[in-house]
Design a protein around this motif. Structure first.
Motif, mmCIF file in Angstrom:
data_model
loop_
_atom_site.group_PDB
_atom_site.id
_atom_site.type_symbol
_atom_site.label_atom_id
_atom_site.label_comp_id
_atom_site.label_asym_id
_atom_site.label_seq_id
_atom_site.Cartn_x
_atom_site.Cartn_y
_atom_site.Cartn_z
ATOM 1 N N GLY A 183 61.223 40.833 50.373
ATOM 2 C CA GLY A 183 59.961 41.379 50.857
ATOM 3 C C GLY A 183 59.041 41.804 49.729
ATOM 4 N N MET A 184 59.610 42.476 48.720
ATOM 5 C CA MET A 184 58.800 42.940 47.586
ATOM 6 C C MET A 184 58.142 41.787 46.840
ATOM 7 S SD MET A 184 58.813 46.213 47.538
ATOM 8 C CE MET A 184 59.763 47.603 48.180
ATOM 9 N N VAL A 185 58.905 40.699 46.658
ATOM 10 C CA VAL A 185 58.377 39.553 45.920
ATOM 11 C C VAL A 185 57.414 38.738 46.783
ATOM 12 C CG1 VAL A 185 58.984 37.376 44.787
ATOM 13 C CG2 VAL A 185 60.374 39.421 44.396
ATOM 14 N N ALA A 186 57.856 38.393 47.998
ATOM 15 C CA ALA A 186 57.079 37.490 48.841
ATOM 16 C C ALA A 186 55.828 38.133 49.423
ATOM 17 C CB ALA A 186 57.967 36.969 49.977
ATOM 18 N N PHE A 187 55.884 39.414 49.735
ATOM 19 C CA PHE A 187 54.777 40.033 50.454
ATOM 20 C C PHE A 187 54.090 41.160 49.695
ATOM 21 C CE2 PHE A 187 57.875 38.465 53.635
ATOM 22 C CZ PHE A 187 57.132 37.360 54.041
ATOM 23 N N MET A 188 54.467 41.341 48.419
ATOM 24 C CA MET A 188 53.786 42.329 47.586
ATOM 25 C C MET A 188 53.339 41.696 46.267
ATOM 26 S SD MET A 188 55.030 46.248 46.944
ATOM 27 C CE MET A 188 53.782 47.526 46.766
ATOM 28 N N LEU A 189 54.293 41.172 45.500
ATOM 29 C CA LEU A 189 53.949 40.562 44.214
ATOM 30 C C LEU A 189 53.057 39.339 44.398
ATOM 31 C CD1 LEU A 189 54.244 40.268 41.159
ATOM 32 C CD2 LEU A 189 56.390 39.039 41.556
ATOM 33 N N ILE A 190 53.457 38.403 45.251
ATOM 34 C CA ILE A 190 52.686 37.169 45.425
ATOM 35 C C ILE A 190 51.299 37.425 46.019
ATOM 36 C CG2 ILE A 190 52.619 34.967 46.668
ATOM 37 C CD1 ILE A 190 55.643 34.775 46.239
ATOM 38 N N PRO A 191 51.161 38.251 47.097
ATOM 39 C CA PRO A 191 49.804 38.550 47.585
ATOM 40 C C PRO A 191 48.938 39.228 46.532
ATOM 41 C CG PRO A 191 51.411 39.117 49.253
ATOM 42 C CD PRO A 191 52.184 38.798 48.007
ATOM 43 N N GLY A 192 49.540 40.108 45.727
ATOM 44 C CA GLY A 192 48.775 40.754 44.659
ATOM 45 C C GLY A 192 48.224 39.736 43.678
ATOM 46 N N LEU A 193 49.067 38.784 43.274
ATOM 47 C CA LEU A 193 48.623 37.733 42.360
ATOM 48 C C LEU A 193 47.559 36.849 43.012
ATOM 49 C CD1 LEU A 193 52.076 36.698 40.834
ATOM 50 C CD2 LEU A 193 50.292 38.120 39.785
ATOM 51 N N MET A 194 47.689 36.600 44.307
ATOM 52 C CA MET A 194 46.676 35.815 45.027
ATOM 53 C C MET A 194 45.327 36.510 45.013
ATOM 54 S SD MET A 194 48.699 34.345 48.379
ATOM 55 C CE MET A 194 47.143 33.842 49.115
ATOM 56 N N MET A 195 45.337 37.828 45.237
ATOM 57 C CA MET A 195 44.079 38.576 45.244
ATOM 58 C C MET A 195 43.425 38.587 43.865
ATOM 59 S SD MET A 195 44.691 41.800 47.826
ATOM 60 C CE MET A 195 46.371 42.174 47.314
ATOM 61 N N ILE A 196 44.229 38.691 42.825
ATOM 62 C CA ILE A 196 43.683 38.646 41.464
ATOM 63 C C ILE A 196 43.017 37.296 41.225
ATOM 64 C CG2 ILE A 196 44.283 38.641 39.015
ATOM 65 C CD1 ILE A 196 46.588 40.563 39.723
ATOM 66 N N ARG A 197 43.688 36.226 41.611
ATOM 67 C CA ARG A 197 43.149 34.878 41.410
ATOM 68 C C ARG A 197 41.865 34.679 42.198
ATOM 69 N NH1 ARG A 197 46.183 29.166 43.027
ATOM 70 N NH2 ARG A 197 44.498 27.793 42.327
ATOM 71 N N GLN A 198 41.857 35.106 43.471
ATOM 72 C CA GLN A 198 40.665 34.932 44.297
ATOM 73 C C GLN A 198 39.492 35.741 43.739
ATOM 74 O OE1 GLN A 198 41.826 35.993 48.277
ATOM 75 N NE2 GLN A 198 42.853 34.047 48.656
ATOM 76 N N ALA A 199 39.764 36.947 43.245
ATOM 77 C CA ALA A 199 38.706 37.781 42.688
ATOM 78 C C ALA A 199 38.120 37.139 41.431
ATOM 79 C CB ALA A 199 39.251 39.166 42.385
ATOM 80 N N ARG A 200 38.988 36.555 40.611
ATOM 81 C CA ARG A 200 38.489 35.882 39.404
ATOM 82 C C ARG A 200 37.631 34.672 39.746
ATOM 83 N NH1 ARG A 200 44.108 36.203 35.820
ATOM 84 N NH2 ARG A 200 43.799 38.337 35.044
ATOM 85 N N GLN A 201 38.059 33.929 40.769
ATOM 86 C CA GLN A 201 37.280 32.770 41.190
ATOM 87 C C GLN A 201 35.932 33.192 41.753
ATOM 88 O OE1 GLN A 201 40.007 30.875 43.925
ATOM 89 N NE2 GLN A 201 40.948 29.632 42.316
ATOM 90 N N ALA A 202 35.920 34.301 42.530
ATOM 91 C CA ALA A 202 34.661 34.807 43.095
ATOM 92 C C ALA A 202 33.748 35.330 42.006
ATOM 93 C CB ALA A 202 34.955 35.900 44.126
ATOM 94 N N GLY A 203 34.333 35.968 41.000
ATOM 95 C CA GLY A 203 33.536 36.511 39.914
ATOM 96 C C GLY A 203 33.060 35.469 38.951
#
Length: 204
Positions: A183-203
């Motif tokens: 749960g920690m890896v699949a639903f915390m670490l990975i979503p966090g990395l996804m949000m970082i990537r999406q924010a960089r793409q938006a910025g």
């Protein structure tokens, strides 16, 4: 509406979009850090359950509190380099939900922890992490309802399933730790990395 007013409105909207990306990046960094720290903690607990690591007091204390100390240090560093922003209404709402979940977690520590202490029951205490997972799912469900992004709904469902899975495995500590770690890896670490990537793409 005159031209100056239109330009002002456009500038304001751009500021909101930029702040939204920055807020998402910051939240993603914090969430990914939490997933990494507590995922590592589950891995170390798993090592103890398998007899690969010592279960004596000192190592258990380090494993129990070390990840939180590291996470708080990372949190302070992330927030310390944060610049003042104007978050969007949706970002404020989502932030409020996750903040409320954090406060609810503290209340649950007192409620479940006090009962577990009085009954001298580790099983009762192990209910607390299950509840934490479900509360995470609730927060992500609200985020999904506000953002309408399917991956957020998947994360919410994942947290609910992790909480239920941990409850099912509560009397088998090894399986309980494995489910929590996934749960920690699949639903915390990975979503966090996804949000970082999406924010960089938006910025960018």
């Amino acid at each position: 509406m005159n031209a100056n007013s239109a330009r002002d409105d456009l500038a304001f909207m751009r500021a909101l979009v930029a702040a939204g990306a920055d807020s998402q990046k910051t939240f993603g960094e914090i969430y990914a850090a939490g997933g990494l720290c507590y995922g590592t903690q589950m891995l170390l607990h798993g090592g103890q359950a398998l007899g690969l690591l010592s279960t004596s007091a000192a190592p258990s204390l380090v494993i129990g509190f070390g990840p939180t100390v590291v996470f708080l240090a990372i949190l302070a560093w992330i927030l310390g380099r944060q610049t003042p922003q104007v978050p969007s209404a949706v970002n404020r709402a989502i932030g409020a939900v996750f903040g409320a979940v954090g406060l609810a977690n503290l209340a649950m520590v007192v409620i479940i922890g006090s009962v577990a202490w009085r009954l001298h029951s580790i099983t009762v205490w192990l209910i607390y992490p299950c509840v934490v997972m479900v509360l995470q799912g609730m927060a992500w469900l609200v985020a999904f309802m506000l953002r309408r992004r399917s991956w957020m709904g998947v994360v919410a469902l994942g947290w609910f399933l992790v909480g239920i899975g941990m409850a099912v495995a509560i009397q088998t500590i090894g399986a309980y730790i494995v489910v929590a770690g996934i749960g920690m890896v699949a639903f915390m670490l990975i979503p966090g990395l996804m949000m970082i990537r999406q924010a960089r793409q938006a910025g960018g």
